[in-house]
Design a protein around this motif. Structure first.
Motif, mmCIF file in Angstrom:
data_model
loop_
_atom_site.group_PDB
_atom_site.id
_atom_site.type_symbol
_atom_site.label_atom_id
_atom_site.label_comp_id
_atom_site.label_asym_id
_atom_site.label_seq_id
_atom_site.Cartn_x
_atom_site.Cartn_y
_atom_site.Cartn_z
ATOM 1 N N GLU A 55 -26.255 2.746 10.841
ATOM 2 C CA GLU A 55 -24.872 3.165 10.591
ATOM 3 C C GLU A 55 -24.607 3.598 9.141
ATOM 4 O O GLU A 55 -25.034 4.647 8.723
ATOM 5 C CB GLU A 55 -23.934 2.038 11.027
ATOM 6 N N GLN A 56 -23.882 2.767 8.357
ATOM 7 C CA GLN A 56 -23.445 3.214 7.033
ATOM 8 C C GLN A 56 -24.586 3.415 6.045
ATOM 9 O O GLN A 56 -24.401 4.053 4.996
ATOM 10 C CB GLN A 56 -22.428 2.220 6.452
ATOM 11 N N CYS A 57 -25.759 2.903 6.359
ATOM 12 C CA CYS A 57 -26.919 3.105 5.480
ATOM 13 C C CYS A 57 -27.676 4.398 5.810
ATOM 14 O O CYS A 57 -28.610 4.773 5.089
ATOM 15 C CB CYS A 57 -27.878 1.922 5.563
ATOM 16 N N SER A 71 -31.109 -2.667 6.594
ATOM 17 C CA SER A 71 -29.890 -1.901 6.850
ATOM 18 C C SER A 71 -29.074 -2.513 7.978
ATOM 19 O O SER A 71 -27.837 -2.482 7.957
ATOM 20 C CB SER A 71 -30.222 -0.437 7.167
ATOM 21 N N HIS A 75 -24.901 -4.981 7.709
ATOM 22 C CA HIS A 75 -23.664 -4.789 8.462
ATOM 23 C C HIS A 75 -23.127 -6.085 9.076
ATOM 24 O O HIS A 75 -22.079 -6.068 9.730
ATOM 25 C CB HIS A 75 -23.881 -3.750 9.567
ATOM 26 N N ARG A 98 -15.814 -2.312 5.119
ATOM 27 C CA ARG A 98 -16.694 -1.142 5.131
ATOM 28 C C ARG A 98 -17.140 -0.761 3.715
ATOM 29 O O ARG A 98 -18.242 -0.241 3.528
ATOM 30 C CB ARG A 98 -16.025 0.045 5.842
ATOM 31 N N HIS A 99 -16.312 -1.040 2.725
ATOM 32 C CA HIS A 99 -16.704 -0.749 1.340
ATOM 33 C C HIS A 99 -17.798 -1.706 0.870
ATOM 34 O O HIS A 99 -18.719 -1.294 0.137
ATOM 35 C CB HIS A 99 -15.496 -0.844 0.412
ATOM 36 N N GLN A 102 -20.951 -0.565 2.416
ATOM 37 C CA GLN A 102 -21.454 0.614 1.711
ATOM 38 C C GLN A 102 -22.040 0.246 0.356
ATOM 39 O O GLN A 102 -23.061 0.801 -0.070
ATOM 40 C CB GLN A 102 -20.327 1.639 1.545
ATOM 41 N N CYS A 105 -25.410 -1.117 1.061
ATOM 42 C CA CYS A 105 -26.344 -0.026 1.378
ATOM 43 C C CYS A 105 -26.783 0.702 0.118
ATOM 44 O O CYS A 105 -27.975 1.029 -0.045
ATOM 45 C CB CYS A 105 -25.693 0.949 2.355
ATOM 46 N N TRP A 213 -20.283 6.957 -1.357
ATOM 47 C CA TRP A 213 -20.167 7.674 -0.091
ATOM 48 C C TRP A 213 -20.571 9.128 -0.301
ATOM 49 O O TRP A 213 -20.168 9.762 -1.273
ATOM 50 C CB TRP A 213 -18.723 7.644 0.405
#
Length: 293
Positions: A55-57, A71, A75, A98-99, A102, A105, A213
């Motif tokens: 996902e975010q990674c 990764s 999460h 989510r920050h 991130q 990540c 991001w």
């Protein structure tokens, strides 16, 4: 007053000892600043493709310092990575969480943090990052999205109660809003991880700040940023240097302060940390002025 004098004497003695050994003391600095991984707890030795990053990674999947498993763990609310619980003061808002995912990540996966890697003497890692110039918008949005979440500390690197196996608020620490502990975006981004980040005045796309991001379809903009700062630092980062080199003076100063902090923690549990912390600021300013100019 006597305690303050004792601290000053310890610092003086330690500094004199360091300077006295100037002719023989050498400090080995990192010579590779581009496309490198930190020597830390979960990082790969060298960056490379990781097609199945989670996902975010995923933006780092073409060239990453993290594994697929790392990764995935990044999460989770409480993962084996550091046993850190985001929900230590009630459930963290998804927009805020989510920050932090991130952020994890970026820390675990990015091969573009070389110019800010510093050696540390810690049981769980040998290197960390210091003063990574985080893009202004990334920090501002992070702060805004965490406005409804709660915490009990402004520095998340240390001071937790780990007796349960994961981080719990220390005795007497109240769970209050993020904006209480972090009144401004700069307070959040600079302080939460002991100055791992330094909020930049530059904005995304400038080539002068690290983006947390980015759209991987457009390439990784942090590669250009790392190249810029590495080029600026190349004349200030010899592989072997002595105390006549200003970069080495900074390194020795920081190590002396860290050594004193550890010593004082064991001798004086309630010593005046604000006094010692104030000693770091001239060194940090020195580094920003001369090493990143």
């Amino acid at each position: 007053m006597a305690q303050r004098i004792t601290i000053q004497l310890l610092l003086l003695l330690a500094w004199v000892a360091a300077v006295g050994g100037a002719r023989t003391l050498t400090v080995r600095a990192r010579t590779e600043l581009l496309n490198v991984c930190m020597d830390a707890k979960h990082h790969k030795e060298k960056p490379g493709p990781e097609d199945k990053l989670h996902e975010q990674c995923r933006p780092w999947r073409k060239n990453a310092c993290c594994s697929t498993n790392t990764s995935q763990e990044a999460h989770k609310d409480v993962s084996y990575l550091y046993n850190f619980d985001w929900n230590h003061c009630g459930e963290m808002a998804p927009a805020c969480r989510r920050h932090f995912i991130q952020d994890t990540c970026l820390y675990e996966c990015s091969p573009n943090l070389g110019p800010w890697i510093q050696q540390v003497d810690q049981s769980w890692r040998k290197e960390r990052v210091l003063d990574v110039p985080l893009c202004k918008e990334d920090c501002e949005q992070w702060w805004k999205d965490c406005s409804t979440s709660y915490t009990c500390k402004s520095n998340w690197h240390k001071g937790w109660n780990w007796t349960s196996g994961s981080n719990k608020c220390p005795a007497g620490a109240a769970c209050l809003s993020f904006h209480f502990y972090f009144p401004t975006p700069t307070d959040l981004c600079n302080e939460i991880w002991s100055h791992s980040y330094k909020v930049s005045n530059y904005r995304r796309g400038s080539g002068r700040c690290i983006q947390m991001w980015f759209d991987p379809a457009q390439g990784n903009p942090n590669e250009e940023v790392a190249r810029f700062y590495a080029a600026a630092m190349k004349d200030e980062a010899p592989s072997i240097c002595n105390l006549r080199h200003r970069g080495c003076i900074f390194t020795v100063y920081i190590h002396v302060c860290q050594w004193i902090a550890t010593l004082l923690d064991s001798i004086f549990p309630f010593y005046d940390r604000y006094f010692l912390d104030s000693l770091f600021y001239p060194a940090i300013k020195f580094k920003r002025t001369y090493l990143y100019a």
